[in-house]
Design a protein around this motif. Structure first.
Motif, PDB file in Angstrom:
ATOM      1  N   THR A 107     -49.078 -27.029 -29.431  1.00  0.00           N
ATOM      2  CA  THR A 107     -49.360 -28.456 -29.342  1.00  0.00           C
ATOM      3  C   THR A 107     -49.203 -28.960 -27.903  1.00  0.00           C
ATOM      4  N   SER A 108     -49.271 -28.044 -26.940  1.00  0.00           N
ATOM      5  CA  SER A 108     -49.140 -28.421 -25.527  1.00  0.00           C
ATOM      6  C   SER A 108     -50.394 -29.116 -25.005  1.00  0.00           C
ATOM      7  N   GLY A 109     -51.539 -28.867 -25.643  1.00  0.00           N
ATOM      8  CA  GLY A 109     -52.824 -29.338 -25.133  1.00  0.00           C
ATOM      9  C   GLY A 109     -53.508 -28.346 -24.221  1.00  0.00           C
ATOM     10  N   LEU A 110     -52.808 -27.270 -23.834  1.00  0.00           N
ATOM     11  CA  LEU A 110     -53.440 -26.212 -23.040  1.00  0.00           C
ATOM     12  C   LEU A 110     -54.517 -25.537 -23.882  1.00  0.00           C
ATOM     13  N   SER A 111     -55.708 -25.396 -23.311  1.00  0.00           N
ATOM     14  CA  SER A 111     -56.848 -24.937 -24.115  1.00  0.00           C
ATOM     15  C   SER A 111     -57.576 -23.774 -23.444  1.00  0.00           C
ATOM     16  N   TYR A 112     -58.118 -22.891 -24.280  1.00  0.00           N
ATOM     17  CA  TYR A 112     -58.993 -21.820 -23.796  1.00  0.00           C
ATOM     18  C   TYR A 112     -60.383 -22.348 -23.427  1.00  0.00           C
ATOM     19  N   TYR A 113     -60.694 -23.567 -23.802  1.00  0.00           N
ATOM     20  CA  TYR A 113     -62.087 -24.015 -23.779  1.00  0.00           C
ATOM     21  C   TYR A 113     -62.358 -25.107 -22.756  1.00  0.00           C
ATOM     22  N   ILE A 114     -61.585 -25.143 -21.683  1.00  0.00           N
ATOM     23  CA  ILE A 114     -61.835 -26.113 -20.619  1.00  0.00           C
ATOM     24  C   ILE A 114     -62.999 -25.622 -19.759  1.00  0.00           C
ATOM     25  N   GLY A 115     -63.934 -26.495 -19.498  1.00  0.00           N
ATOM     26  CA  GLY A 115     -65.112 -26.134 -18.718  1.00  0.00           C
ATOM     27  C   GLY A 115     -66.347 -26.041 -19.595  1.00  0.00           C
ATOM     28  N   PRO A 116     -67.498 -25.784 -18.977  1.00  0.00           N
ATOM     29  CA  PRO A 116     -68.745 -25.688 -19.746  1.00  0.00           C
ATOM     30  C   PRO A 116     -68.646 -24.650 -20.852  1.00  0.00           C
ATOM     31  N   PRO A 117     -69.279 -24.894 -22.000  1.00  0.00           N
ATOM     32  CA  PRO A 117     -69.224 -23.941 -23.110  1.00  0.00           C
ATOM     33  C   PRO A 117     -69.683 -22.546 -22.697  1.00  0.00           C
ATOM     34  N   THR A 163     -53.824 -27.132 -30.477  1.00  0.00           N
ATOM     35  CA  THR A 163     -54.882 -26.711 -29.563  1.00  0.00           C
ATOM     36  C   THR A 163     -54.640 -25.266 -29.180  1.00  0.00           C
ATOM     37  N   TYR A 164     -55.589 -24.404 -29.500  1.00  0.00           N
ATOM     38  CA  TYR A 164     -55.425 -22.979 -29.227  1.00  0.00           C
ATOM     39  C   TYR A 164     -55.723 -22.708 -27.755  1.00  0.00           C
ATOM     40  N   GLY A 165     -54.802 -22.012 -27.105  1.00  0.00           N
ATOM     41  CA  GLY A 165     -55.012 -21.774 -25.686  1.00  0.00           C
ATOM     42  C   GLY A 165     -53.916 -20.951 -25.052  1.00  0.00           C
ATOM     43  N   HIS A 166     -53.600 -21.272 -23.794  1.00  0.00           N
ATOM     44  CA  HIS A 166     -52.732 -20.444 -22.962  1.00  0.00           C
ATOM     45  C   HIS A 166     -51.236 -20.667 -23.189  1.00  0.00           C
TER      46      HIS A 166
END
Length: 442
Positions: A163-173, A218-221
């Motif tokens: 729930t940090s908000g860090l995401s794998y999906y930052i930037g263009p798809p 949010t799934y990510g780093h």
């Protein structure tokens, strides 16, 4: 959260050779340790044989355990798909565990919480000043997005619960098989934490998040940052720490590094084409740094390698602890392990998890899924399968696990085929789950 933190502060694990001592308590709600019936073993054998015959997967392994012992293990296919002269897959084959690494890194953090090194509410900025400047993006797919400061600091709790908000999906798809840049960088001598956080900024003046900390799954780093926290606090690499306090205690050879031997047993990574055919990876996208390159930043979110029976051994160890067994050399306290199977997020916060489950369990109807401090958890029984309070997750390259303390069962399955999550691997592991639960005897 604060009560959970207080419950974990006392650490009294005895360091001795791993010799599980089994008591009379059971990990199963039935009062007895489950076994797999002969009909169940035959059905799993048939599933493996039919999967090989269908020629739809590269080398794969399926294994099942109760809290006492491994009940089943089998393999099929070859190291290299379409090459019958390549080595056959065996239960000793090595897999890139990818996101199944997240459980391992989370365990290391929970150990440090038990020791009182920090707690769930500790801000990550205590260890890394880069987290003093975190910005909320208004459009996370736009490299030039406007942003604003976050309203609260990111904590260890936020990292553990995604729930940090860090995401794998930052930037263009990008295509689903393209990994995020902090994973792809080839870290040079002298680069490490500082370079990772530089890449994690994605060109913004502060570390960007896609939601306010604590507000959404949010799934990510997040878990890779946890791995760096372990290194910062202990003064050891994540590999060295995990080897001493997790892998060697349980008696497995899981590692954040490949050696000449483990690389020779690694199932090749493959690609599923849109028409369903399987081809080699063919360098269609970059991967994390691996053998023969020197790995300078072990990635707690994606970087582990090992056999699936070894991973199953770790799951069995957790089942033993959860059941109240007298487990010598236990890697976590019972209270900590019990919390692993408890939902930790409010329903509105966990809503984003359902999107992720479209990839990790595409054919299963998870009603109101949630997240604990290490993995996804079911909040209701699945028809013909895992019970309420089961933990589960999967890996980018085609690996899966289930750990069910109520039924007293854990299961692992894996191949090595991308894009995630491959529909054929999903089909096989879901059928394996149905077979196992239909053929448990107590």
């Amino acid at each position: 959260m604060k009560q959970l933190s207080a419950a974990l502060l006392v650490f009294s694990t005895v360091f001795s050779a791993f010799q599980p001592s089994f008591g009379t308590s059971s990990s199963s709600g039935h009062g007895k340790v489950p076994k797999l019936s002969p009909a169940g073993r035959k059905a799993l054998d048939d599933l493996v044989a039919n999967t090989v015959k269908s020629n739809r997967l590269p080398g794969f392994v399926l294994a099942v355990s109760n809290a006492d012992e491994q009940l089943y293990a089998n393999a099929g296919g070859n190291k290299t798909y379409g090459d019958p002269t390549s080595a056959p897959a065996t239960t000793d084959s090595v897999f890139w565990l990818a996101s199944m690494t997240k459980l391992l890194a989370s365990i290391s953090v929970l150990q440090l919480i038990e020791q009182g090194k920090f707690n769930f509410d500790t801000p990550v900025s205590k260890f890394f000043p880069e987290f003093n400047n975190v910005v909320l993006l208004h459009n996370f797919t736009d490299p030039a997005s406007t942003f604003e400061p976050v309203k609260k600091p990111i904590t260890i709790w936020h990292l553990l619960t995604h729930t940090s908000g860090l995401s794998y999906y930052i930037g263009p798809p990008q295509p689903s098989y393209v990994l995020s840049e902090p994973y792809l960088h080839k870290y040079a001598e002298g680069e490490g934490h500082q370079k990772f956080f530089e890449l994690l900024k994605f060109g913004f003046p502060g570390i960007p998040v896609v939601s306010q900390p604590g507000s959404a799954f949010t799934y990510g780093h997040s878990t890779s940052v946890l791995g760096l926290v372990v290194e910062k606090v202990t003064g050891q690499s994540l590999e060295a720490y995990s080897k001493k306090y997790i892998f060697s205690r349980v008696g497995v050879n899981t590692s954040y590094y490949l050696t000449e031997d483990t690389n020779s047993r690694l199932i090749d990574l493959h690609f599923r084409n849109p028409d369903g055919s399987v081809t080699g990876w063919e360098d269609r996208a970059r991967l994390i740094q691996r053998y023969p390159d020197q790995v300078r930043v072990p990635l707690g979110g994606a970087g582990a390698y090992g056999t699936l029976p070894d991973y199953l051994t770790i799951l069995r160890h957790l089942l033993q602890i959860e059941a109240g067994r007298n487990v010598r050399n236990a890697i976590l306290k019972r209270k900590t392990v019990q919390e692993l199977f408890q939902p930790q997020l409010k329903s509105e916060v966990a809503a984003g998890l359902e999107d992720s489950l479209e990839f990790t369990s595409p054919n299963l109807d998870h009603e109101d899924p949630n997240w604990s401090t290490a993995f996804a958890v079911t909040t209701k029984d699945l028809k013909g399968g895992r019970r309420k309070g089961s933990g589960f997750w999967a890996g980018f390259a085609g690996t899966w696990y289930i750990i069910d303390p109520k039924a007293g069962i854990s299961l692992v399955f894996g191949s090595q085929v991308v894009p995630p999550i491959d529909p054929i691997t999903a089909e096989v592991v879901e059928e394996a789950e149905r077979i196992v639960y239909a053929n448990l005897v107590y």
